[in-house]
Design a protein around this motif. Structure first.
Motif, PDB file in Angstrom:
ATOM      1  N   VAL A 137     -20.456  16.627  79.560  1.00 40.22           N
ATOM      2  CA  VAL A 137     -19.192  15.902  79.530  1.00 40.22           C
ATOM      3  C   VAL A 137     -18.072  16.931  79.480  1.00 40.22           C
ATOM      4  CG1 VAL A 137     -17.727  14.269  78.287  1.00 40.22           C
ATOM      5  CG2 VAL A 137     -20.213  13.926  78.333  1.00 40.22           C
ATOM      6  N   VAL A 138     -17.286  16.992  80.526  1.00 39.50           N
ATOM      7  CA  VAL A 138     -16.146  17.914  80.574  1.00 39.50           C
ATOM      8  C   VAL A 138     -14.960  17.271  79.877  1.00 39.50           C
ATOM      9  CG1 VAL A 138     -14.475  19.065  82.093  1.00 39.50           C
ATOM     10  CG2 VAL A 138     -16.911  19.065  82.668  1.00 39.50           C
ATOM     11  N   ARG A 139     -14.262  18.067  79.084  1.00 40.60           N
ATOM     12  CA  ARG A 139     -13.098  17.556  78.358  1.00 40.60           C
ATOM     13  C   ARG A 139     -11.881  18.458  78.595  1.00 40.60           C
ATOM     14  NH1 ARG A 139     -15.185  16.659  72.261  1.00 40.60           N
ATOM     15  NH2 ARG A 139     -15.333  18.924  72.427  1.00 40.60           N
ATOM     16  N   THR A 140     -10.727  17.832  78.642  1.00 36.62           N
ATOM     17  CA  THR A 140      -9.476  18.575  78.770  1.00 36.62           C
ATOM     18  C   THR A 140      -8.536  18.187  77.645  1.00 36.62           C
ATOM     19  OG1 THR A 140      -9.600  18.739  81.190  1.00 36.62           O
ATOM     20  CG2 THR A 140      -7.425  18.975  80.192  1.00 36.62           C
ATOM     21  N   ASN A 152     -19.488  29.257  85.357  1.00 36.15           N
ATOM     22  CA  ASN A 152     -20.548  28.908  84.408  1.00 36.15           C
ATOM     23  C   ASN A 152     -20.828  27.410  84.386  1.00 36.15           C
ATOM     24  OD1 ASN A 152     -21.056  31.537  83.610  1.00 36.15           O
ATOM     25  ND2 ASN A 152     -19.795  31.441  81.767  1.00 36.15           N
ATOM     26  N   LEU A 153     -19.771  26.607  84.512  1.00 37.04           N
ATOM     27  CA  LEU A 153     -19.976  25.155  84.553  1.00 37.04           C
ATOM     28  C   LEU A 153     -20.766  24.760  85.792  1.00 37.04           C
ATOM     29  CD1 LEU A 153     -19.541  22.265  83.604  1.00 37.04           C
ATOM     30  CD2 LEU A 153     -17.294  22.307  84.737  1.00 37.04           C
ATOM     31  N   GLU A 154     -20.371  25.281  86.933  1.00 31.85           N
ATOM     32  CA  GLU A 154     -21.070  24.959  88.170  1.00 31.85           C
ATOM     33  C   GLU A 154     -22.534  25.396  88.091  1.00 31.85           C
ATOM     34  OE1 GLU A 154     -17.401  25.249  91.406  1.00 31.85           O
ATOM     35  OE2 GLU A 154     -18.482  27.076  90.821  1.00 31.85           O
ATOM     36  N   ARG A 155     -22.769  26.535  87.504  1.00 32.70           N
ATOM     37  CA  ARG A 155     -24.136  27.039  87.392  1.00 32.70           C
ATOM     38  C   ARG A 155     -24.956  26.215  86.392  1.00 32.70           C
ATOM     39  NH1 ARG A 155     -25.510  33.538  87.197  1.00 32.70           N
ATOM     40  NH2 ARG A 155     -27.752  33.313  87.560  1.00 32.70           N
ATOM     41  N   THR A 213     -14.373  17.507  88.680  1.00 35.82           N
ATOM     42  CA  THR A 213     -15.497  17.021  87.876  1.00 35.82           C
ATOM     43  C   THR A 213     -16.236  15.881  88.570  1.00 35.82           C
ATOM     44  OG1 THR A 213     -13.881  15.695  86.623  1.00 35.82           O
ATOM     45  CG2 THR A 213     -14.592  17.782  85.650  1.00 35.82           C
ATOM     46  N   ALA A 214     -15.499  15.049  89.299  1.00 39.48           N
ATOM     47  CA  ALA A 214     -16.146  13.972  90.052  1.00 39.48           C
ATOM     48  C   ALA A 214     -17.069  14.561  91.116  1.00 39.48           C
ATOM     49  CB  ALA A 214     -15.099  13.070  90.693  1.00 39.48           C
ATOM     50  N   LYS A 215     -16.614  15.606  91.766  1.00 38.50           N
ATOM     51  CA  LYS A 215     -17.430  16.274  92.784  1.00 38.50           C
ATOM     52  C   LYS A 215     -18.682  16.882  92.174  1.00 38.50           C
ATOM     53  CE  LYS A 215     -17.133  19.737  96.477  1.00 38.50           C
ATOM     54  NZ  LYS A 215     -16.252  20.729  97.150  1.00 38.50           N
ATOM     55  N   LEU A 216     -18.553  17.403  90.948  1.00 42.19           N
ATOM     56  CA  LEU A 216     -19.716  17.981  90.256  1.00 42.19           C
ATOM     57  C   LEU A 216     -20.687  16.906  89.770  1.00 42.19           C
ATOM     58  CD1 LEU A 216     -18.435  20.881  87.936  1.00 42.19           C
ATOM     59  CD2 LEU A 216     -19.926  21.069  89.938  1.00 42.19           C
ATOM     60  N   GLY A 217     -20.187  15.695  89.603  1.00 44.98           N
ATOM     61  CA  GLY A 217     -21.031  14.611  89.129  1.00 44.98           C
ATOM     62  C   GLY A 217     -21.199  14.585  87.623  1.00 44.98           C
ATOM     63  N   VAL A 218     -20.174  15.068  86.890  1.00 42.21           N
ATOM     64  CA  VAL A 218     -20.228  15.044  85.433  1.00 42.21           C
ATOM     65  C   VAL A 218     -19.150  14.119  84.888  1.00 42.21           C
ATOM     66  CG1 VAL A 218     -21.167  17.377  85.296  1.00 42.21           C
ATOM     67  CG2 VAL A 218     -18.684  17.054  85.220  1.00 42.21           C
ATOM     68  N   GLU A 219     -19.335  13.661  83.665  1.00 40.70           N
ATOM     69  CA  GLU A 219     -18.332  12.812  83.026  1.00 40.70           C
ATOM     70  C   GLU A 219     -17.107  13.638  82.675  1.00 40.70           C
ATOM     71  OE1 GLU A 219     -19.456  10.279  79.823  1.00 40.70           O
ATOM     72  OE2 GLU A 219     -21.407   9.778  80.729  1.00 40.70           O
ATOM     73  N   THR A 278     -18.485  24.002  74.055  1.00 42.82           N
ATOM     74  CA  THR A 278     -18.198  25.346  74.528  1.00 42.82           C
ATOM     75  C   THR A 278     -16.960  25.390  75.411  1.00 42.82           C
ATOM     76  OG1 THR A 278     -19.089  27.236  75.777  1.00 42.82           O
ATOM     77  CG2 THR A 278     -19.799  25.041  76.472  1.00 42.82           C
ATOM     78  N   CYS A 279     -16.261  26.523  75.352  1.00 36.63           N
ATOM     79  CA  CYS A 279     -15.147  26.751  76.285  1.00 36.63           C
ATOM     80  C   CYS A 279     -15.662  27.361  77.578  1.00 36.63           C
ATOM     81  CB  CYS A 279     -14.106  27.667  75.647  1.00 36.63           C
ATOM     82  SG  CYS A 279     -14.632  29.396  75.477  1.00 36.63           S
ATOM     83  N   GLY A 280     -16.942  27.746  77.598  1.00 38.86           N
ATOM     84  CA  GLY A 280     -17.561  28.254  78.820  1.00 38.86           C
ATOM     85  C   GLY A 280     -17.270  29.699  79.152  1.00 38.86           C
ATOM     86  N   TYR A 281     -16.492  30.381  78.300  1.00 38.64           N
ATOM     87  CA  TYR A 281     -16.145  31.773  78.594  1.00 38.64           C
ATOM     88  C   TYR A 281     -17.147  32.683  77.883  1.00 38.64           C
ATOM     89  CZ  TYR A 281     -13.326  35.853  79.719  1.00 38.64           C
ATOM     90  OH  TYR A 281     -12.888  37.057  80.236  1.00 38.64           O
TER      91      TYR A 281
END
Length: 306
Positions: free
Chosen positions: A232-235, A218-221, A255-261, A173-176
């Protein structure tokens, strides 16, 4: 909703890709749903952007109107006319909502339809054909796009019915999307690839057409309210857009602060031909991403995600 109702729910897919190993754990079948709220300059699937079924034209295959006029004869809207070189010209505005008889009639397959109306049952019957591979590899089905939440009712029905059939589910997902469209579906997934293109809102708007604020929220939530989902977050690293140390370091820290890959995806020019098939300009032109830049940015990510 009952299983019978979910099975009959319909939506538009543009591909179902088997034996994928890059779209979640194990061997997976990826179901691509049509429609996306973003218009990324680097999009490699331009056929995914609009929700409706679209007509594409491969001029290299066309027999030309000197040898074949079937598409003109069956076109019910007058959208297909003769071009100067005896190939065809397509008024795509007139194609909207038509029957696409022209593609069926084309003997050379130069006319292609992007998008197929399917029921949930049809989608999952195809997915289940490879259930033996899922069992052995820990794989399953991934909903992708486009953006799966551009068809929220269809996405939810697919995921809910997949859960009933004990298929491991994932999304890309793009999260939007509206949170009320995402949240019900998140109850039925175990893995998510989540794209973050840039944390700079103005830059994000210029390159994708939308703000990144909803995407970040949305990602944070999702991370907070659905901790069981492996995220897993991707750029996608895009030359001239986010291929700088500043851009990537900001996302790596976030992303490190969120604790996700976190993963980087190198820009590629796959899909260029499809822009031509759809009668559109290629937004990115002929730019390329150097291996050296990609290596440097990967080292930055490793400082925060080891």
């Amino acid at each position: 909703m009952s299983s019978l109702q979910d099975k009959k729910t319909t939506g538009i897919t543009f591909n179902i890709q088997k034996y994928s190993v890059h779209d979640g754990p194990g061997i997976r079948t990826v179901v691509f749903l049509k429609g996306c709220p973003l218009r990324c300059d680097w999009c490699s699937n331009p056929e995914s952007q609009r929700k409706r079924i679209e007509l594409a034209y491969n001029t290299g295959r066309c027999l030309t109107l000197t040898k074949c006029v079937r598409c003109v004869e069956v076109c019910t809207t007058g959208a297909i006319t003769r071009a100067e070189d005896d190939t065809i010209s397509i008024d795509r505005a007139l194609c909207e909502g038509c029957t696409m008889f022209c593609a069926e009639a084309c003997p050379a397959k130069s006319l292609i339809t992007y998008g197929t109306q399917k029921t949930v049952d049809e989608v999952l019957n195809t997915v289940e054909q490879d259930s033996v591979f899922y069992a052995r590899s820990g794989g399953g089905m991934t909903l992708s796009g486009g953006e799966p939440f551009a068809q929220p009712a269809f996405a939810l029905a697919i995921l809910r019915e997949a859960r009933r059939r004990r298929i491991h589910t994932a999304i890309e997902t793009c999260g939007y999307a509206a949170w009320e469209d995402m949240a019900p579906a998140l109850e039925f997934i175990k893995f998510a690839h989540y794209d973050i293109k840039s944390l700079n809102d103005e830059k994000h708007k210029r390159a994708t057409g939308v703000s990144n604020k909803r995407i970040i929220e949305n990602l944070e939530r999702m991370v907070k309210e659905f901790p069981a989902i492996k995220v897993v977050v991707r750029t996608p690293v895009i030359p001239g857009f986010n291929d700088s140390e500043k851009d990537i370091r900001a996302i790596a820290q976030f992303t490190a602060k969120l604790g996700v890959e976190y993963q980087l995806l190198p820009y590629h020019r796959l899909g260029t031909q499809k822009y031509h098939f759809l009668g559109r300009e290629v937004p990115m032109g002929d730019v390329k991403l150097s291996d050296e830049v990609m290596q440097q940015l990967t080292k930055i990510v490793e400082q925060y995600h080891s």
